[in-house]
Design a protein around this motif. Structure first.
Motif, PDB file in Angstrom:
ATOM      1  N   THR A 268       0.749  -1.049   0.033  1.00 15.63           N
ATOM      2  CA  THR A 268      -0.066  -0.061  -0.108  1.00 15.63           C
ATOM      3  C   THR A 268       0.774   1.206  -0.206  1.00 15.63           C
ATOM      4  O   THR A 268       0.765   2.202  -0.626  1.00 15.63           O
ATOM      5  N   PHE A 269       1.955   1.337   0.829  1.00 17.61           N
ATOM      6  CA  PHE A 269       3.062   2.667   0.957  1.00 17.61           C
ATOM      7  C   PHE A 269       3.492   2.594  -0.571  1.00 17.61           C
ATOM      8  O   PHE A 269       3.678   3.750  -0.986  1.00 17.61           O
ATOM      9  N   ALA A 270       3.552   1.402  -1.160  1.00 16.35           N
ATOM     10  CA  ALA A 270       4.407   1.568  -2.621  1.00 16.35           C
ATOM     11  C   ALA A 270       3.538   2.282  -3.484  1.00 16.35           C
ATOM     12  O   ALA A 270       3.784   3.008  -4.450  1.00 16.35           O
ATOM     13  N   LEU A 271       2.147   2.179  -3.505  1.00 21.35           N
ATOM     14  CA  LEU A 271       1.260   3.024  -4.365  1.00 21.35           C
ATOM     15  C   LEU A 271       1.374   4.593  -4.005  1.00 21.35           C
ATOM     16  O   LEU A 271       1.543   5.228  -5.287  1.00 21.35           O
ATOM     17  N   GLY A 272       1.511   4.887  -2.904  1.00 23.03           N
ATOM     18  CA  GLY A 272       1.615   6.308  -2.753  1.00 23.03           C
ATOM     19  C   GLY A 272       2.902   6.848  -2.859  1.00 23.03           C
ATOM     20  O   GLY A 272       3.255   7.674  -3.788  1.00 23.03           O
ATOM     21  N   MET A 273       4.113   5.939  -2.965  1.00 24.66           N
ATOM     22  CA  MET A 273       5.552   6.328  -3.466  1.00 24.66           C
ATOM     23  C   MET A 273       5.480   6.404  -4.980  1.00 24.66           C
ATOM     24  O   MET A 273       5.928   7.404  -5.388  1.00 24.66           O
ATOM     25  N   GLY A 274       4.734   5.619  -5.487  1.00 30.02           N
ATOM     26  CA  GLY A 274       4.543   5.667  -7.084  1.00 30.02           C
ATOM     27  C   GLY A 274       3.738   6.979  -7.445  1.00 30.02           C
ATOM     28  O   GLY A 274       4.211   7.796  -8.397  1.00 30.02           O
ATOM     29  N   LEU A 275       2.826   7.449  -6.666  1.00 28.42           N
ATOM     30  CA  LEU A 275       2.091   8.631  -6.788  1.00 28.42           C
ATOM     31  C   LEU A 275       2.977   9.858  -6.777  1.00 28.42           C
ATOM     32  O   LEU A 275       2.880  11.022  -7.384  1.00 28.42           O
ATOM     33  N   SER A 276       4.249   9.719  -5.834  1.00 28.76           N
ATOM     34  CA  SER A 276       4.967  11.004  -5.410  1.00 28.76           C
ATOM     35  C   SER A 276       5.695  11.030  -6.878  1.00 28.76           C
ATOM     36  O   SER A 276       5.991  12.403  -7.202  1.00 28.76           O
ATOM     37  N   VAL A 277       6.116  10.108  -7.424  1.00 34.71           N
ATOM     38  CA  VAL A 277       7.028  10.388  -8.864  1.00 34.71           C
ATOM     39  C   VAL A 277       6.106  10.818  -9.770  1.00 34.71           C
ATOM     40  O   VAL A 277       6.565  11.724 -10.483  1.00 34.71           O
ATOM     41  N   ILE A 278       4.921  10.402  -9.997  1.00 32.96           N
ATOM     42  CA  ILE A 278       4.090  10.978 -11.043  1.00 32.96           C
ATOM     43  C   ILE A 278       3.760  12.332 -10.706  1.00 32.96           C
ATOM     44  O   ILE A 278       3.704  13.572 -11.665  1.00 32.96           O
ATOM     45  N   TYR A 279       3.431  12.636  -9.351  1.00 32.51           N
ATOM     46  CA  TYR A 279       2.962  14.157  -8.968  1.00 32.51           C
ATOM     47  C   TYR A 279       4.379  15.100  -9.320  1.00 32.51           C
ATOM     48  O   TYR A 279       4.237  16.119  -9.984  1.00 32.51           O
ATOM     49  N   ILE A 280       5.466  14.744  -9.081  1.00 32.64           N
ATOM     50  CA  ILE A 280       6.685  15.401  -9.531  1.00 32.64           C
ATOM     51  C   ILE A 280       6.935  15.828 -11.099  1.00 32.64           C
ATOM     52  O   ILE A 280       6.991  16.842 -11.701  1.00 32.64           O
ATOM     53  N   VAL A 281       6.580  14.683 -11.719  1.00 28.80           N
ATOM     54  CA  VAL A 281       6.714  14.703 -13.111  1.00 28.80           C
ATOM     55  C   VAL A 281       5.472  15.695 -13.699  1.00 28.80           C
ATOM     56  O   VAL A 281       5.911  16.410 -14.643  1.00 28.80           O
ATOM     57  N   ALA A 282       4.200  15.231 -13.401  1.00 26.99           N
ATOM     58  CA  ALA A 282       3.101  15.588 -13.822  1.00 26.99           C
ATOM     59  C   ALA A 282       2.951  17.332 -13.354  1.00 26.99           C
ATOM     60  O   ALA A 282       2.385  18.468 -14.198  1.00 26.99           O
ATOM     61  N   VAL A 283       2.961  17.471 -12.271  1.00 26.44           N
ATOM     62  CA  VAL A 283       2.504  18.829 -11.618  1.00 26.44           C
ATOM     63  C   VAL A 283       3.950  19.663 -11.351  1.00 26.44           C
ATOM     64  O   VAL A 283       3.932  20.844 -11.851  1.00 26.44           O
ATOM     65  N   GLU A 284       4.944  19.309 -10.682  1.00 17.61           N
ATOM     66  CA  GLU A 284       6.063  20.267 -10.387  1.00 17.61           C
ATOM     67  C   GLU A 284       6.682  20.484 -11.624  1.00 17.61           C
ATOM     68  O   GLU A 284       7.140  21.336 -11.622  1.00 17.61           O
ATOM     69  N   ARG A 285       6.944  19.590 -12.581  1.00 21.78           N
ATOM     70  CA  ARG A 285       7.871  19.781 -13.585  1.00 21.78           C
ATOM     71  C   ARG A 285       6.928  20.038 -14.878  1.00 21.78           C
ATOM     72  O   ARG A 285       7.423  20.342 -15.951  1.00 21.78           O
ATOM     73  N   ARG A 286       5.559  19.904 -14.602  1.00 20.31           N
ATOM     74  CA  ARG A 286       4.727  20.136 -15.827  1.00 20.31           C
ATOM     75  C   ARG A 286       4.934  19.488 -16.960  1.00 20.31           C
ATOM     76  O   ARG A 286       4.906  20.057 -18.332  1.00 20.31           O
ATOM     77  N   GLN A 287       5.440  18.307 -17.064  1.00 16.49           N
ATOM     78  CA  GLN A 287       5.620  17.520 -18.161  1.00 16.49           C
ATOM     79  C   GLN A 287       4.274  16.796 -18.741  1.00 16.49           C
ATOM     80  O   GLN A 287       4.347  16.017 -19.735  1.00 16.49           O
ATOM     81  N   LEU A 288       3.342  17.146 -17.954  1.00 17.86           N
ATOM     82  CA  LEU A 288       1.907  16.727 -18.417  1.00 17.86           C
ATOM     83  C   LEU A 288       0.800  17.768 -18.570  1.00 17.86           C
ATOM     84  O   LEU A 288       0.815  18.756 -17.470  1.00 17.86           O
ATOM     85  N   SER A 289       0.330  18.331 -19.690  1.00 19.41           N
ATOM     86  CA  SER A 289      -0.495  19.377 -20.055  1.00 19.41           C
ATOM     87  C   SER A 289      -1.695  19.350 -18.803  1.00 19.41           C
ATOM     88  O   SER A 289      -2.115  18.203 -18.379  1.00 19.41           O
ATOM     89  N   ARG A 290      -2.243  20.365 -18.636  1.00 14.01           N
ATOM     90  CA  ARG A 290      -3.437  20.532 -17.524  1.00 14.01           C
ATOM     91  C   ARG A 290      -4.672  19.728 -18.212  1.00 14.01           C
ATOM     92  O   ARG A 290      -5.394  19.026 -17.416  1.00 14.01           O
ATOM     93  N   GLY A 291      -4.698  19.894 -19.566  1.00 17.81           N
ATOM     94  CA  GLY A 291      -5.787  19.268 -20.130  1.00 17.81           C
ATOM     95  C   GLY A 291      -5.725  17.685 -20.301  1.00 17.81           C
ATOM     96  O   GLY A 291      -6.749  17.076 -19.690  1.00 17.81           O
ATOM     97  N   ILE A 292      -4.605  17.192 -20.349  1.00 16.66           N
ATOM     98  CA  ILE A 292      -4.366  15.675 -20.429  1.00 16.66           C
ATOM     99  C   ILE A 292      -4.343  15.136 -18.918  1.00 16.66           C
ATOM    100  O   ILE A 292      -4.954  14.198 -18.540  1.00 16.66           O
ATOM    101  N   ALA A 293      -3.853  16.055 -17.892  1.00 23.36           N
ATOM    102  CA  ALA A 293      -3.897  15.704 -16.501  1.00 23.36           C
ATOM    103  C   ALA A 293      -5.411  15.780 -16.183  1.00 23.36           C
ATOM    104  O   ALA A 293      -5.580  14.727 -15.198  1.00 23.36           O
ATOM    105  N   GLY A 294      -6.032  16.723 -16.636  1.00 18.77           N
ATOM    106  CA  GLY A 294      -7.699  16.770 -16.067  1.00 18.77           C
ATOM    107  C   GLY A 294      -8.421  15.314 -16.782  1.00 18.77           C
ATOM    108  O   GLY A 294      -9.168  14.831 -15.847  1.00 18.77           O
ATOM    109  N   LEU A 295      -8.160  14.969 -17.815  1.00 18.39           N
ATOM    110  CA  LEU A 295      -8.499  14.054 -18.485  1.00 18.39           C
ATOM    111  C   LEU A 295      -8.205  12.637 -17.795  1.00 18.39           C
ATOM    112  O   LEU A 295      -9.000  11.824 -17.500  1.00 18.39           O
TER     113      LEU A 295
END
Length: 469
Positions: A268-295
């Protein structure tokens, strides 16, 4: 507002009023909840609020049922009975938040956060309130819990190792059953820096898709490890009739270390750890557009709600197995499939919900960032520790089959919980938060401040009457 020497009496009076309000606000900040993080993510507090509301609702429901009170429609009762799953959401959030600084270091190549300071901060976060609560509840529940045969279980409980033996779990069940999860949290704190170092070594200097694959493999291995220990546990119990941690020939000791009484929830903790990587890439580094992220977030929300509905049905309407009722609070009565996969499937649903809140539609992020939810989320640790004794004390005063007794019980409990736990936060938790905040390593602070974020990652300020320090 500055008032010059030649200011009129009205301007001087206005300046005095503003200074008075500024002084009051500064004093009030000492009593306003704050998570103590380097940079708070507002919506995470709202998710914590959801988790604690589910847990409290579950214990309210079970207490009301024990008093034979009417608990309303069957569907609401099923959801309330499933409220224990709020613990799984807490574990997902812990994996996300605690791995976040390590993930930033891995992805940027910066120095790792100090392990010593990490342990120090986690100890300041969990130990003061926990040890105070254990001592207080033991004192008020009488000396019968402290006889000679309870020395080892009590010591394990104080050391947050109560999930390693049957006797210590029985003691915890009598003192405050929710304490078993704090042992899981604490042990995750102990291994996380070393897990992060292992992941950094495995990931190496990979980039692009190779980096993504290696992260997925590393976190997938943790999930397989966690589910694998549950398979061993289920076989020991359901096939051989063994209480796993009490198994002979040293097997019980091994199971106590790698699995404990209810699993270590590393999957279960590993799921949250994976989310942190996705968050950094998608939100902090903006490598995922808002439209795609929203979808993606909208899809995750639909999947999360559908999955949770299916889990409620699985848990509530699946015929229960017989023969395990004596340990139903540990093994459950739905058989080995639930023991192995139940909590993890629920956690996957909560991970999808967390993804939707943090990276999906803006209205969902705004909803979970509302000040009342943030307040409850920030004091959720105090609520978690104290709510069950409060539910038990107030519930014992409600007559059996009392009309409107469930509503009366819930109202009284939440009033007392919010008042008492706000005081607990201010008196016991808050004094240690400033020490915890000061213990962040310089590299961690620098990475957090340099992270490129969009508006959804910036803490949403509470109203002026409820500031965040």
């Amino acid at each position: 507002m500055s008032v010059g020497v030649g200011a009129s009496p009205g301007e001087k009076q206005a300046g005095n009023i503003l200074r008075w309000f500024a002084a009051r606000r500064k004093a009030l900040k000492r009593f306003i909840p704050s998570s103590g993080a380097v940079r708070e993510i507002a919506a995470v507090d709202g998710l914590r609020a959801l988790a604690i509301v589910l847990v409290v609702w579950h214990h309210l429901y079970t207490r009301a049922a024990s008093r034979q009170l009417s608990t309303g429609p069957k569907l609401l009762g099923a959801i309330a009975n499933f409220g224990f799953s709020g613990v799984d959401l807490f574990f997902v959030l812990s994996g996300f938040l605690l791995f976040l600084p390590f993930a930033r270091s891995i992805l940027s190549g910066a120095p790792f956060p100090s392990t010593k300071q990490f342990y120090y901060r986690r100890a300041l976060r969990i130990l003061p309130l926990y040890l105070f609560a254990v001592a207080t509840l033991l004192i008020f529940q009488g000396a019968d819990l402290l006889h000679g045969g309870r020395v080892v279980p009590l010591l394990l409980t104080v050391l947050l190792l109560q999930d390693t033996t049957h006797a210590s779990m029985v003691l915890v069940q009598q003192v405050n059953i929710v304490f078993w999860t704090l042992a899981i949290e604490w042990q995750f704190y102990l291994v996380l820096p070393w897990l992060a170092r292992g992941i950094r070594t495995f990931v190496g200097h990979a980039s692009g898709r190779r980096l993504s694959r290696r992260f997925a493999i590393a976190l997938g291995a943790l999930i397989v490890l966690g589910l694998g220990t549950r398979v061993v546990y289920a076989i020991a119990h359901y096939q051989f009739g063994l209480y796993p941690v009490d198994a002979p020939h040293g097997i019980g000791i091994v199971l106590a270390i790698i699995s404990g009484v209810q699993g270590k929830y590393i999957e279960t903790f590993a799921l949250g750890m994976g989310l942190s990587v996705i968050y950094i890439v998608a939100v902090e580094r903006r490598q995922l557009s808002r439209g795609i992220a929203g979808l993606y977030g909208s899809g995750a929300l639909i999947a999360a709600l559908a999955g949770l509905a299916a889990c409620v049905y699985w848990y509530s309407w699946t015929p229960k197995e017989s023969g395990h009722d004596a340990n139903s609070w540990i093994f459950g009565t739905l058989g080995p499939w639930w023991l192995v996969l139940g909590a993890w499937v629920v956690s996957v649903c909560f991970a999808l919900l967390t993804f939707a809140v943090l990276m999906g539609p803006w209205i969902l992020h705004w909803l979970f960032s509302l000040a009342p939810l943030r307040y409850i989320g920030i004091i959720s640790y105090s609520i978690y520790v104290w709510h069950l004794p409060i539910v038990g004390s107030i519930g014992s005063t409600v007559p059996y089959q009392f009309p409107m007794g469930y509503l009366s019980l819930a109202t009284k409990v939440w009033i007392v919980v919010l008042i008492y736990c706000s005081a607990s936060y201010v008196i016991i938790e808050r004094p240690f938060l400033s020490l915890r905040r000061a213990a962040h390593s310089q590299s961690e602070v620098q990475l957090a401040k340099q992270a490129t974020v969009d508006k959804r990652a910036v803490p949403v300020p509470l109203p002026a009457s409820v500031p965040v320090s």
